[in-house]
Enzyme design. Structure first.
Site, PDB file in Angstrom:
ATOM      1  CB  SER A 171      -1.025  -0.066   1.290  1.00 37.88           C
ATOM      2  OG  SER A 171      -2.042   0.805   1.037  1.00 37.88           O
TER       3      SER A 171
ATOM      4  CD  GLU B 150      -5.181  -4.452  -3.703  1.00 38.27           C
ATOM      5  OE1 GLU B 150      -5.526  -4.083  -2.543  1.00 38.27           O
ATOM      6  OE2 GLU B 150      -4.395  -4.929  -4.173  1.00 38.27           O
TER       7      GLU B 150
ATOM      8  CG  HIS C 283      -5.555  -2.696   0.558  1.00 38.74           C
ATOM      9  ND1 HIS C 283      -4.729  -2.758  -0.490  1.00 38.74           N
ATOM     10  CD2 HIS C 283      -5.323  -1.741   1.629  1.00 38.74           C
ATOM     11  CE1 HIS C 283      -3.807  -1.439  -0.227  1.00 38.74           C
ATOM     12  NE2 HIS C 283      -4.189  -1.106   1.087  1.00 38.74           N
TER      13      HIS C 283
END
Length: 499
Positions: free
Chosen positions: A187, A318, A415
Site C-alpha cells: 500500500s 482490494e 487489501h
C-alpha cells in the site's frame, strides 16, 4: 533463550536468540525527528557507549489511529514517541555475521498516516528461518513526513526510508549481504518503494523491489502539496511557516490532518485535492521537488529503475476492505455507479457491461468495488510493468485471490489480506484459516527466492514468466495457484487513457 551482541556504526546492541533466529528490536537509525530536528531531514543518531538493549520495539511515529469501523481488522501501532526512527532486525542464528544472506527490508503501509514496522504481523522470525535477514522500519507519517513545507522541504518520510537503507549498508554484522537488498512493502509502503526506485538519493541502496498493492501514479503536484499544507496550517491554528508548524504539538497536528481528511471527503471540488480525493489520506509524496523530481510512473517510463528487479501485484478485491466495514455499499446504486464511471472518463454503459460480464450476481456496490480495485491498484501496477518492459526490464506480476474469512467472508481477497501469509503470521486478523500454512509457504518461498535470485519461480508454484509479452499473472491461493494470461483483459482495455 539467550542473548547475542552485534556492533553497529553507532554502538553495540544486544538482541535475543530464540527458536532459530536472533532478533534486535528498536535500533535507532536516525536521531529523534523532534525538537531541533522537527520538520527537517533525518540526521544520524548520537553514538552510545556500552551495549544497548535491543529487546523490545521502539516507539511508533505519531499517528491518529484507524476509524472505529476498522477495529478488529487493522492492528493499531504500539506506543508512539519522539524516538520513532528505529528499525528491527531478524537474522538466522546462531551465527550473526559473515553469512552474506539476502536482506529483505519491509516498508509498512497505512495510507501515509498510520502503521508501524513493529506490528505483530510484521514479525520477521519466519522469514529469517527461511534464510534471509529481515528488517522492518518506522518512518514519519502524515504532516510530519509528507507535507510540502514552505521552504521547499518535502518527502521527509521518504528521506527517513533512505536513511534506514543507508543504515542497512552495515547489515553484514547481522549476517546480511548489503549488495543484495530487496525492499518490499504494501500500500503506502509500495507507493514509497516505487518512488525510491526513481529517487537520486536512493540510487544503489537496493537491488530488488516487491511492491504489494501500490504503484507509481499516486503523488501530489507542488500546487496541490502547497494547498494541503496551507489548509492544514489553518486547521491547526498556525501560520504557514516551517517554524510555526514545527511548534504545533504532534497530537494536534495529527488531529488537524484528520479534520482535513474529512473536509476533503466532503469536498464538492475533489480535483483541487488531487489523489487525496480518493479517500483515506491527505498527504502523498510530492513531485517536482529536489527529492522527487518526477511522478514515479513518468520517471520509470523514461527508464528510471530499469536495472532493478521488480515483483509487483495486487489482491483480487482490494477495495472491499473499505467498501464493507465502512458501510459504503448501502449508498451505492446504479445511478451513482453510472455517474462515477463517467467521472473516471469511461463509457458508463460499456464499462458496466464489461465488469458485469463475469460477475453475473454483482450489484452496483460490487461493481463499484471492482472498478476502484482496478483504478487504484491493478492498472497502476500494470502501467509500471508496461513502462519497464519498454526498456527491456522484466516485471513479475501476481494476483492474490485467497478470500479472507473475516466478517463471514464479506471482504473477499481484500487489501492487506496477503500480509499474514507473506510473513508467516498464522494469526493475522484478515487471514486466519486452516489453509494458511500452505498458502504462506508458497508465498514466502516465492518472495525469498526473488530476494535471492531476482525471479520468483519455485518448486511450489508453476513456472512464473514475466508479465510481458503475454501479460502473465500468477494467481496465488491455497488451492491451485496458476498462471493466467491477461486476466480481465476486457476491463484492462477500458483504461487505455490511464497514464
Amino acid at each position: 533463550m539467550s542473548n547475542a551482541t552485534v556492533s553497529t556504526r553507532h554502538g553495540q546492541v544486544r538482541g535475543r536468540l530464540h527458536d532459530g533466529t536472533a532478533s534486535f528490536l528498536g535500533i535507532p537509525y536516525a536521531a529523534p525527528p523532534f525538537g531541533a530536528n522537527r520538520m527537517r531531514p533525518p540526521v544520524a543518531p548520537e553514538p552510545w557507549g556500552g551495549v544497548r538493549d535491543a529487546l523490545v520495539p521502539g516507539p511508533s511515529a505519531p499517528q491518529p489511529g484507524y476509524a472505529p469501523a476498522m477495529a478488529g481488522l487493522l492492528v493499531e501501532a504500539g506506543p508512539q514517541g519522539e524516538d520513532c526512527l528505529n528499525l528491527n532486525v531478524w537474522t538466522p542464528s546462531p551465527s550473526c555475521s559473515g553469512e552474506g544472506l539476502p536482506v529483505m527490508v519491509w516498508i509498512h503501509g497505512g495510507a501515509f498516516r498510520n502503521g508501524s514496522g513493529s506490528l505483530p504481523t510484521y514479525d520477521g522470525s519466519v522469514l529469517a528461518r527461511d534464510g534471509v535477514v529481515c528488517v522492518t522500519l518506522n518512518y514519519r507519517l502524515g504532516a510530519e513526513g509528507f507535507l510540502l513545507l514552505p521552504d521547499g522541504t518535502a518527502n521527509l518520510g521518504l528521506l527517513d526510508q533512505i536513511a534506514a537503507l543507508e543504515w542497512v549498508r552495515d547489515i553484514a554484522a547481522f549476517g546480511g549481504d548489503p549488495g543484495n537488498v530487496t525492499v518490499f512493502g504494501q500500500s503506502a509502503g509500495a507507493i514509497g518503494i516505487t518512488a525510491l526506485m526513481t529517487m537520486p538519493r536512493a540510487e544503489g541502496l537496493f537491488r530488488r523491489a516487491i511492491t504489494q498493492s501500490g504503484a507509481g501514479h499516486h503523488a501530489h503536484t507542488p500546487e496541490i502539496g502547497r494547498r494541503i499544507t496551507a489548509r492544514l496550517a489553518e486547521l491547526a491554528g498556525a501560520e504557514c511557516t516551517v517554524e510555526a508548524l514545527a511548534a504545533v504539538p504532534p497530537a494536534e497536528l495529527a488531529a488537524a490532518n484528520s479534520r482535513l481528511a474529512q473536509e476533503i471527503a466532503r469536498s464538492t471540488e475533489p480535483a483541487q485535492w488531487g489523489e487525496s480525493a480518493g479517500g483515506g489520506t491527505t498527504v502523498l509524496p510530492v513531485t517536482g521537488t529536489a527529492t522527487l523530481p518526477e511522478r514515479p510512473i513518468d520517471a520509470i517510463a523514461a527508464g528510471a529503475g530499469r536495472h532493478l528487479d521488480l515483483l509487483t501485484g495486487v489482491t483480487a478485491e482490494e477495495f472491499r476492505l473499505f467498501l464493507v466495514p465502512l458501510g459504503m455499499a448501502d449508498r451505492i446504486n446504479d445511478g451513482f455507479l453510472h455517474g462515477f464511471l463517467a467521472d473516471l472518463g469511461l463509457d458508463p454503459v460499456a464499462a458496466r457491461a464489461a465488469y458485469a460480464s463475469h460477475r453475473p450476481d454483482a450489484d452496483a456496490a460490487d461493481l463499484f468495488s471492482a472498478v476502484m480495485t482496478d483504478h487504484g491498484y491493478r492498472l497502476p501496477a500494470i502501467r509500471i510493468a508496461e513502462a519497464r518492459a519498454a526498456h527491456g526490464a522484466d516485471t513479475y506480476f501476481y494476483e492474490f485471490t485467497q478470500p479472507s474469512p473475516a466478517l463471514n467472508g464479506a471482504l473477499g481477497a481484500c487489501h492487506m489480506a496477503e500480509l499474514g501469509p507473506v510473513f508467516g503470521n498464522l494469526h493475522d486478523p484478515l487471514m486466519n484459516t486452516p489453509d494458511q500454512p500452505l498458502l504462506s509457504e508458497r508465498i514466502r518461498t516465492a518472495w525469498t527466492t526473488f530476494a535471492h535470485h531476482g525471479h520468483p519461480t519455485t518448486s511450489l508454484l508453476p513456472p512464473w514468466p514475466p508479465y510481458l509479452p503475454d501479460r502473465s499473472v500468477m494467481r496465488l491461493n491455497a488451492t491451485a495457484p496458476t498462471i493466467h494470461l491477461d486476466p480481465a483483459g476486457p476491463e484492462r482495455l477500458l483504461w487505455t487513457d490511464l497514464r
